[in-house]
Each structure stands twice: as C-alpha cells, then as structure tokens.
Write an enzyme that holds these catalytic residues in place. Structure first.
Site, PDB file in Angstrom:
ATOM      1  N   CYS A  23       0.873  -1.180   0.000  1.00 27.19           N
ATOM      2  CA  CYS A  23       0.000   0.000   0.000  1.00 27.19           C
ATOM      3  C   CYS A  23       0.911   1.231   0.000  1.00 27.19           C
ATOM      4  O   CYS A  23       2.029   1.174  -0.500  1.00 27.19           O
ATOM      5  CB  CYS A  23      -0.985  -0.022   1.160  1.00 27.19           C
ATOM      6  SG  CYS A  23      -0.266   0.187   2.812  1.00 27.19           S
ATOM      7  N   ARG A  35      -3.418  -0.574   5.377  1.00 21.27           N
ATOM      8  CA  ARG A  35      -3.975  -1.626   4.524  1.00 21.27           C
ATOM      9  C   ARG A  35      -3.067  -2.831   4.364  1.00 21.27           C
ATOM     10  O   ARG A  35      -3.501  -3.976   4.567  1.00 21.27           O
ATOM     11  CB  ARG A  35      -4.314  -1.038   3.145  1.00 21.27           C
ATOM     12  CG  ARG A  35      -5.491  -0.099   3.140  1.00 21.27           C
ATOM     13  CD  ARG A  35      -5.590   0.685   1.836  1.00 21.27           C
ATOM     14  NE  ARG A  35      -4.507   1.662   1.725  1.00 21.27           N
ATOM     15  CZ  ARG A  35      -4.350   2.481   0.701  1.00 21.27           C
ATOM     16  NH1 ARG A  35      -5.197   2.428  -0.322  1.00 21.27           N
ATOM     17  NH2 ARG A  35      -3.373   3.370   0.684  1.00 21.27           N
ATOM     18  N   ASP A  84     -10.790 -22.669 -12.585  1.00 24.22           N
ATOM     19  CA  ASP A  84     -11.281 -23.970 -12.130  1.00 24.22           C
ATOM     20  C   ASP A  84     -10.226 -24.582 -11.214  1.00 24.22           C
ATOM     21  O   ASP A  84      -9.119 -24.880 -11.662  1.00 24.22           O
ATOM     22  CB  ASP A  84     -11.525 -24.873 -13.341  1.00 24.22           C
ATOM     23  CG  ASP A  84     -12.078 -26.239 -12.963  1.00 24.22           C
ATOM     24  OD1 ASP A  84     -12.138 -26.563 -11.755  1.00 24.22           O
ATOM     25  OD2 ASP A  84     -12.428 -26.996 -13.884  1.00 24.22           O
TER      26      ASP A  84
END
Length: 207
Positions: free
Chosen positions: A19, A25, A133
């Site tokens: 950040c 953050r 997937d």
C-alpha cells in the site's frame, strides 16, 4: 548444486502486500493472510512467506492502532509489526505482489524485475481467481499450486476486466475512525478468502 534464483525458489512461496505507508492496509492484509493460512494449513503454512511494504513506507513505524484493533477482532496477531519502504529486493523476491490500488500496482510494475506477470491489485486477483477452475491446479506442494495459480490469473487478466474502474481499489483508511477501518478490514478479509482457498486447496474452517 545450482543456487536458487530469487523469486523462483521451490522451497517457499512469497506473497508481498503493498500500500502507501505500510501502516494500515498492507499490514492488515499481511497479518490476515498469515492468520488464514495457519487456519487452513497449520504448520504447512511455513512454506508461504507473507510480507508487506509501502511505496512511501514509514520505515520502522508501528501499525496504526485502528488497524491493530481490527486484526485482533479477526483473531489475527498485530504484534511486532514495523513499517517498511518498498525496495527492489522485495519485488525481486516476491512470487505474488498484491497491491491496495491500481496506482500501487503501476508503481510496482514500473520498478521492473519482470513484475508485471505477478503483480495484481488484491481485488483484481480475487476476481481472476474466482474464474479459475480449481481442478486445473496441481495437487502437489502448496508452492507449486500457488505458482500455478499466479500463472493462470495472469493469463486471464486481459480477458476478465473490472466492471468499474474503482472495483479493484481498496481505499486508504488512514486518519479515519475505527468504523471505516473495520469496513476496510472486511473488504480485505473478504477478498483474501477465495484467494487463499484456491492457493491452498483448503476452505476456511467454519467459524
């Protein structure tokens, strides 16, 4: 024996959160990542090294108090944190760089070191990971699976765009009240969950 190449070591997978100041953050993302990895992998989490730094990092500064409070509310450990300025070696060593904003992502990529294919905003990476997937990822070591996930996400980036320009941003809570820090912590935690599930192959334990 050939010495290991930085950023390409088989024994560890390194995640770097970035950040601006490395006090709000990215520290929350770092410690939440560590906590969630331990929840999923136990001692096996030692194969993944999680760090953070800031593009204008406050070197040696403590984490913001509200950030530490939010981490404690998630049962993550905020202790012992010291801010760091982002350096070339941090980028070179990282297998995956997750930034708070698109601007941070651009700054990391501008440093070179072939960082483009392994640098994403956190929310961007989450969006891409959701489209992968999990059965296509290897079931061997967690480091092998993690590297495969990063390659698959990079391949999807040009095809799966953000719905809005702001969708990939985690806004800076610096100087804001605790309630805003909590909302940012919730954003980060929610973005990390599918990433860490895909990376480890293990869903978060039921709380």
């Amino acid at each position: 024996m050939t010495p290991p190449i930085p950023g390409q070591r088989d024994d560890y997978f390194r995640i770097l959160h970035v950040c601006t100041g490395n006090v709000c953050r990215s520290p929350m993302a770092e410690r939440l990542t560590r906590h969630e990895l331990t929840q999923r992998l136990g001692g096996g989490a030692s194969g993944i090294i999680v760090e953070s730094a800031g593009t204008w990092g406050h070197e040696g500064a403590p984490m913001e108090a509200h950030a530490a409070t939010v981490l404690a509310e998630y049962a993550a450990d905020p202790s012992g944190f010291l801010g760091r300025e982002l350096l070339d070696d941090h980028v070179i060593d990282a297998d995956l760089v997750l930034t708070a904003t698109r601007d941070h992502r651009a700054q990391v990529i501008s440093m070179g070191h072939a960082a483009g294919l392994r640098t994403f905003t956190l929310k961007e990476f989450t969006r891409l990971v959701r489209a992968i997937d999990p059965t296509t990822l290897p079931e061997g070591s967690v480091t092998e699976r993690a590297r495969s996930l990063v390659r698959a996400a990079a391949a999807l980036r040009g095809w799966l765009l953000a719905p809005t320009p702001d969708a990939d941003e985690v806004y800076d809570p610096y100087g804001a009240p605790l309630t805003f820090f909590r909302s940012i912590g919730e954003e980060i935690h929610g973005a990390l969950d599918p990433v860490l599930t895909a990376l480890t192959g293990v869903a978060a334990p039921t709380r």
